[in-house]
Write a protein that holds these residues in place. Structure first.
Motif, PDB file in Angstrom:
ATOM      1  N   VAL A  52       7.595   6.984  -5.348  1.00  0.00           N
ATOM      2  CA  VAL A  52       7.664   5.520  -5.432  1.00  0.00           C
ATOM      3  C   VAL A  52       6.279   4.886  -5.563  1.00  0.00           C
ATOM      4  O   VAL A  52       6.133   3.670  -5.436  1.00  0.00           O
TER       5      VAL A  52
ATOM      6  N   LEU B 297       9.052  -1.229  -3.574  1.00  0.00           N
ATOM      7  CA  LEU B 297      10.107  -0.235  -3.384  1.00  0.00           C
ATOM      8  C   LEU B 297       9.821   0.686  -2.203  1.00  0.00           C
ATOM      9  O   LEU B 297      10.723   1.012  -1.429  1.00  0.00           O
ATOM     10  N   GLY B 298       8.578   1.121  -2.050  1.00  0.00           N
ATOM     11  CA  GLY B 298       8.253   2.058  -0.980  1.00  0.00           C
ATOM     12  C   GLY B 298       8.604   1.521   0.395  1.00  0.00           C
ATOM     13  O   GLY B 298       9.249   2.203   1.203  1.00  0.00           O
TER      14      GLY B 298
ATOM     15  N   ARG C  82      15.139   8.673  -7.950  1.00  0.00           N
ATOM     16  CA  ARG C  82      13.728   8.932  -8.247  1.00  0.00           C
ATOM     17  C   ARG C  82      13.337  10.334  -7.760  1.00  0.00           C
ATOM     18  O   ARG C  82      12.633  11.079  -8.439  1.00  0.00           O
TER      19      ARG C  82
ATOM     20  N   GLU D  50       5.379   1.419  -7.537  1.00  0.00           N
ATOM     21  CA  GLU D  50       6.680   0.760  -7.717  1.00  0.00           C
ATOM     22  C   GLU D  50       6.772  -0.540  -6.924  1.00  0.00           C
ATOM     23  O   GLU D  50       7.859  -0.945  -6.499  1.00  0.00           O
TER      24      GLU D  50
ATOM     25  N   PHE E 217      16.033   5.477  -4.438  1.00  0.00           N
ATOM     26  CA  PHE E 217      15.090   6.509  -3.997  1.00  0.00           C
ATOM     27  C   PHE E 217      15.629   7.899  -4.298  1.00  0.00           C
ATOM     28  O   PHE E 217      14.881   8.767  -4.783  1.00  0.00           O
TER      29      PHE E 217
END
Length: 202
Positions: free
Chosen positions: A105, A111-112, A76, A108, A73
């Motif tokens: 994110v 991922l979140g 990103r 994704e 994270f």
């Protein structure tokens, strides 16, 4: 922060180019494993295997799966949220920052939700990254409103509470990140439009 600087940083130490490449491979592999097996199935060992890295080597960079997800994270965020455009009015600069943060994110997969869980971890490496993430977002919001990040005032603090709550909401699946982005911006406009000291050019 430039991408070259980011690529040679780690929670624990500065990296050589070869080490930075290994960390980047592990970060990419983490997203693949996460989307295939979910957060429950994510382990540092599984990520190491996916990245063709020895498990012992992976553990020299990442102490836990929470640390690994938090690092993904952070990367990103630092790469995807540039300094706000100085040509825009303050309210539009804030909108630019909030959209950037909330969409980091988006698309994704899992991922979140994993980030929401990981950033609440008690691992010292996660705590370090959590502070780093918070400091980065505060800096961007302070830049948007042209205030000192060291003493940003109540408006920036309110915006921090706003985005934090919005991202937890999205991470829990109550809203998409696209919906969260637009609601954050709309709420920020309501807040800022009631601040008489701000330049209201927009």
């Amino acid at each position: 922060m430039s991408s070259s600087t980011l690529s040679q940083e780690s929670t624990r130490r500065r990296l050589t180019p070869q080490q930075a490449e290994t960390v980047a491979r592990l970060a990419d592999a983490a997203v693949e494993v996460l989307n295939a097996d979910g957060f429950d199935g994510l382990t540092v060992r599984a990520v190491a295997k996916k990245a063709s890295v020895a498990p012992a080597t992976a553990y020299t960079y990442f102490s836990s799966k929470n640390h690994l997800v938090a690092e993904v994270f952070w990367r990103r965020l630092a790469a995807g949220v540039p300094e706000p455009d100085p040509e825009l009015a303050p309210i539009e600069r804030v909108a630019q920052v909030l959209r950037g943060v909330s969409m980091v994110v988006a698309g994704e997969g899992q991922l979140g939700g994993a980030v929401t869980v990981a950033l609440l971890g008690v691992d010292p490496d996660v705590e370090h990254l959590r502070l780093r993430v918070g400091g980065f977002i505060r800096q961007r919001l302070a830049q948007a409103l042209d205030v000192d990040p060291a003493d940003p005032g109540p408006v920036v603090e309110a915006l921090e509470m706003l985005y934090a709550g919005g991202l937890v909401h999205a991470g829990m699946g109550h809203l998409t990140y696209e919906q969260t982005s637009e609601r954050l911006v709309a709420t920020a406009r309501l807040l800022l439009e009631n601040q008489p000291t701000l330049d209201q050019e927009a």
